[in-house]
Design a protein around this motif. Sequence first.
Motif, PDB file in Angstrom:
ATOM      1  N   MET A  78       0.827  -1.215   0.000  1.00 44.05           N
ATOM      2  CA  MET A  78       0.000   0.000   0.000  1.00 44.05           C
ATOM      3  C   MET A  78       0.858   1.261   0.000  1.00 44.05           C
ATOM      4  O   MET A  78       0.563   2.226  -0.702  1.00 44.05           O
ATOM      5  CB  MET A  78      -0.930   0.005   1.209  1.00 44.05           C
ATOM      6  N   LEU A  79       1.930   1.244   0.783  1.00 40.74           N
ATOM      7  CA  LEU A  79       2.810   2.416   0.818  1.00 40.74           C
ATOM      8  C   LEU A  79       3.460   2.648  -0.549  1.00 40.74           C
ATOM      9  O   LEU A  79       3.594   3.787  -1.005  1.00 40.74           O
ATOM     10  CB  LEU A  79       3.891   2.248   1.894  1.00 40.74           C
ATOM     11  N   ARG A  80       3.835   1.560  -1.205  1.00 38.18           N
ATOM     12  CA  ARG A  80       4.434   1.713  -2.544  1.00 38.18           C
ATOM     13  C   ARG A  80       3.413   2.262  -3.527  1.00 38.18           C
ATOM     14  O   ARG A  80       3.734   3.106  -4.361  1.00 38.18           O
ATOM     15  CB  ARG A  80       4.938   0.361  -3.051  1.00 38.18           C
ATOM     16  N   VAL A  81       2.184   1.762  -3.422  1.00 38.25           N
ATOM     17  CA  VAL A  81       1.126   2.250  -4.312  1.00 38.25           C
ATOM     18  C   VAL A  81       0.914   3.750  -4.087  1.00 38.25           C
ATOM     19  O   VAL A  81       0.854   4.537  -5.035  1.00 38.25           O
ATOM     20  CB  VAL A  81      -0.196   1.471  -4.081  1.00 38.25           C
ATOM     21  N   VAL A  82       0.844   4.150  -2.825  1.00 36.07           N
ATOM     22  CA  VAL A  82       0.641   5.572  -2.526  1.00 36.07           C
ATOM     23  C   VAL A  82       1.782   6.403  -3.117  1.00 36.07           C
ATOM     24  O   VAL A  82       1.557   7.403  -3.803  1.00 36.07           O
ATOM     25  CB  VAL A  82       0.548   5.804  -0.991  1.00 36.07           C
ATOM     26  N   ALA A  83       3.021   5.968  -2.865  1.00 33.27           N
ATOM     27  CA  ALA A  83       4.170   6.742  -3.337  1.00 33.27           C
ATOM     28  C   ALA A  83       4.157   6.852  -4.863  1.00 33.27           C
ATOM     29  O   ALA A  83       4.311   7.937  -5.430  1.00 33.27           O
ATOM     30  CB  ALA A  83       5.469   6.096  -2.865  1.00 33.27           C
ATOM     31  N   ASP A  84       3.937   5.729  -5.519  1.00 35.15           N
ATOM     32  CA  ASP A  84       3.891   5.732  -6.990  1.00 35.15           C
ATOM     33  C   ASP A  84       2.750   6.612  -7.494  1.00 35.15           C
ATOM     34  O   ASP A  84       2.921   7.411  -8.408  1.00 35.15           O
ATOM     35  CB  ASP A  84       3.690   4.308  -7.510  1.00 35.15           C
ATOM     36  N   HIS A  85       1.562   6.426  -6.914  1.00 36.03           N
ATOM     37  CA  HIS A  85       0.381   7.107  -7.446  1.00 36.03           C
ATOM     38  C   HIS A  85       0.431   8.622  -7.210  1.00 36.03           C
ATOM     39  O   HIS A  85       0.036   9.386  -8.085  1.00 36.03           O
ATOM     40  CB  HIS A  85      -0.890   6.517  -6.835  1.00 36.03           C
TER      41      HIS A  85
END
Length: 479
Positions: free
Chosen positions: A277-284
């Motif tokens: 989820m943290l990676r998704v947030v950072a990417d998005h």
Amino acid sequence: METAEIARRFLSFFEKNGHTVVPSASLIAEDPTLLLVPAGMVPFKPFFLGQRTPPYATATSVQKCIRTKDIEEVGKTSRHATFFQMLGNFSFGAYFKEQAIPLAWELVTTPVEDGGFGIDPDRLWVTVYLDDDEAEQIWREKVGVRPERIQRMGMEENYWSMGVPGPCGPCSEIFYDRGPEFGVEGGPEADENRYIEIWNLVFMQYERGEGGDKSGFPILGELPKKNIDTGLGLERLAAVLQGVDNIYETDIIGRVLHRAAELTGTRYGDKHEQDVMLRVVADHVRSAVMLVADGVKPGNEKAGYVLRRILRRSIRNLRLLSGTDAFHLHELTAVSIDAMKDIYPDLLDKADVVHGVIDTEERNFADTLRAGTTLFGRAAERTRQAGGTTFSGSDAFQLHDTYGFPIDLTLEMAAEQGLTVDETSFRELMQNQKNTAKADAKAKKLGNADISLYATLLEGAGSTDFLGYSDAESESHVK
Ligand code: ATP
Ligand code: MG
Ligand code: MG
Ligand code: MG
């Protein structure tokens, strides 16, 4: 080596080798067959197709890219971003394989102190297309790659075409071996996670005829002028050179990721699901910043929908991570801008606009969520009480119609509760609504009335369909 430095080195290497440095084009594609630019070659397409004469024989660029078809991979693999940058060198009939291959190898393996990326050749593997003996020979004889480090791959992996008559040809790719802790031995054929693809060299060599598909098509003959198109993923190379496990932990995306962890009171590295989820947030968030900076506004169709979807997904993940409905996008937007400003100084001028657009979407979505979540909860409860596991199409439709819940949000929320959604019936209801609106619009038009409202409705109805944009942005023709 910092991401910004990698980009500079790439351009300066190819500039030294006679290439004209061309600035990145906007993410919004000029090409009418695409919504957003998914590859570095897109701005050069008219040259490759012979529609326009290039003002240079060779060029190099760092192109901003968005790959909507990779959105679902983000955070789960080590290497897929929504927004990423493609480093490329291009030849319009000037040089071909016999130069492109040694140039790529030279840049990747030249020691850092001599201007290269200093990768140990022992870590590198290459692939060539099934029948491309010529490329294999260059790798072996001109470059000195050991034969057991060269693998052959088929159409799907190593052949490029636009899906229509025109130029096509084999590819050759460079992979970096991250080591046994990342997977099994045996080269890219055996493990695409351990052996990470970094650079794709496309050799536009033949002319494709009418008919056929991805599994094969007629080849009319050799092109009179052969072209080179290459794409090296900047974030992937940064992960390799920075010695981190994935692209989300590199200097730029990593800053957004760690700030997101702080803001939500979580620790990156603690739990796999949270990490994703943290990676998704950072990417998005980073992707959203780049989209807004290039002029995209959140909306219900096309590029606007891509932006809305990634913003809403970021917000949902932030809420799940923190367990609160606090607003964090403003801060993460600021961090993204700060992290990217060395490469894109124009972000500083655009910061106010970017913040304005993203803040507004966050507020609007909070309202949507507040209203829709209650209805969702009730419908989910009803489903379970009736002993079912399928959320009805009409509930999904009502959420969409009344509260503006995109179907993918309903799908995600349902999945979290172990429910599936009757998508077939949802789509039927959407289609009915569209047909009714169309018929109404037609009736109005006959009466010469203003139909603009209906046109807006129609657009909105059509494109909230999550599958809408992946169809529109088929990437089969931009390897
Ligand atoms: P993969 O097989 O890993 O999905 P690809 O074959 O789809 O990559 P290409 O279309 O060959 O990728 O693009 C050229 C290069 O761009 C890749 O070698 C990679 O370095 C980079 N790249 C492609 N997709 C992404 C992405 N979603 N995020 C970051 N970099 C990417
Ligand atoms: Mg891919
Ligand atoms: Mg690939
Ligand atoms: Mg590839």
